[in-house]
Design an enzyme around this catalytic site. Sequence first.
Site, PDB file in Angstrom:
ATOM      1  N   GLU A  17       0.812  -1.221   0.000  1.00  0.00           N
ATOM      2  CA  GLU A  17       0.000   0.000   0.000  1.00  0.00           C
ATOM      3  C   GLU A  17       0.845   1.271   0.000  1.00  0.00           C
ATOM      4  OE1 GLU A  17      -2.705   0.511   3.333  1.00  0.00           O
ATOM      5  OE2 GLU A  17      -3.638   2.253   2.411  1.00  0.00           O
ATOM      6  N   LYS A  29      -2.514  -2.083  -3.116  1.00  0.00           N
ATOM      7  CA  LYS A  29      -3.562  -1.209  -2.549  1.00  0.00           C
ATOM      8  C   LYS A  29      -3.164   0.242  -2.783  1.00  0.00           C
ATOM      9  CE  LYS A  29      -6.031  -0.179   1.750  1.00  0.00           C
ATOM     10  NZ  LYS A  29      -6.729  -0.785   2.882  1.00  0.00           N
TER      11      LYS A  29
END
Length: 344
Positions: A177, A222
């Site tokens: 992420e 992500k």
Amino acid sequence: MSERLEDIAAAMVAKGKGILAADESSGTIKKRFDSINAESTEQNRRDYRQMLFASRAAMRRNISGVILFDETIRQMGSNGKPLVDLITAAGSIPGIKVDAGAKEMAGHPGEKVTEGLDGLRERLQEYYKLGARFAKWRAVIDIADGLPTWGCVKANAHALARYAALCQENGIVPIVEPEVVMDGPVAAHDADRCYEVTEWVLNTVFAELFEARVMLEGMVLKPNMVIAGKNAKNQAKPDEVAEKTVRCLKSTVPASVPGIAFLSGGQSDVEATEHLSLMNAMGPLPWNLTFSYGRALQAAALKSWSGKPGNIAKAQKAFAHRARMNGLAARGKWSKTEEKKKAA
Ligand code: 13P
């Protein structure tokens, strides 16, 4: 369920399903509870998260996995059994946040680097025993005048890659992420500036993942969407967000990555759903595109709950509705008409 990293990753981004980010750290959950005037006690945190995980139909239909905080993965539900069991009983996969937070980066005023690599191998081994089959590490990239710097982008990408390699070594799928934030201290940039920075960050992250020998088939990305900062005068329309995000991802994310699960990052819940649906409607795409929302999945349920046991059924209904809307969006089939139909 199969324990191969590729199969776990594929299950996390299965069509019509997405991930519930319920891994708010102690500080963040306190902020969320403050907004509903509820006290952040261990029991309240347990009751709130149990309410979400016990929404059996919503979990079964639309939630492929749940990201947990360290406290929650060890916590017992009101029936004395681990909360993790509620997640697996619904056919969903437990995951764990393993970073130790984004800290001020030395020599880089206004920038952050995410910590948590020391001792990570041993922590992953313990989390595996507690039932986690995927993990999350969030890097934070702020946009401002002259920021981000190459030093910050490079250090964060390198840490993400080292984390991802350690996860895979231990049978855990890494959610990678790198978040270019839309609600940082300045956040006055437009969508084109977000595009430029996101492209730079993702290119750097995939170069680092390659050097760290991370198997792309066994990870989930992500990212943020390509969107204007919260304080920008020039806000991008939904079609523009969808088009720019897909273009940026196509130019940076290899097709061997099975899925991309967006963060909501401060978008309203309906905006986050609409953007995801528009992107999926643009298909075919090389990877599955879905959600890994925290605020955008929980905001309505949190408000309905408001810390009162008598509101649990109402809050579960609000959560089920949001999960269904995002499930539709993950298939490119959300509409304003569906949005209006409240959960039955
Ligand atoms: P938001 O969807 O609220 O941005 O949270 C997702 C998340 O897990 C951030 O790390």
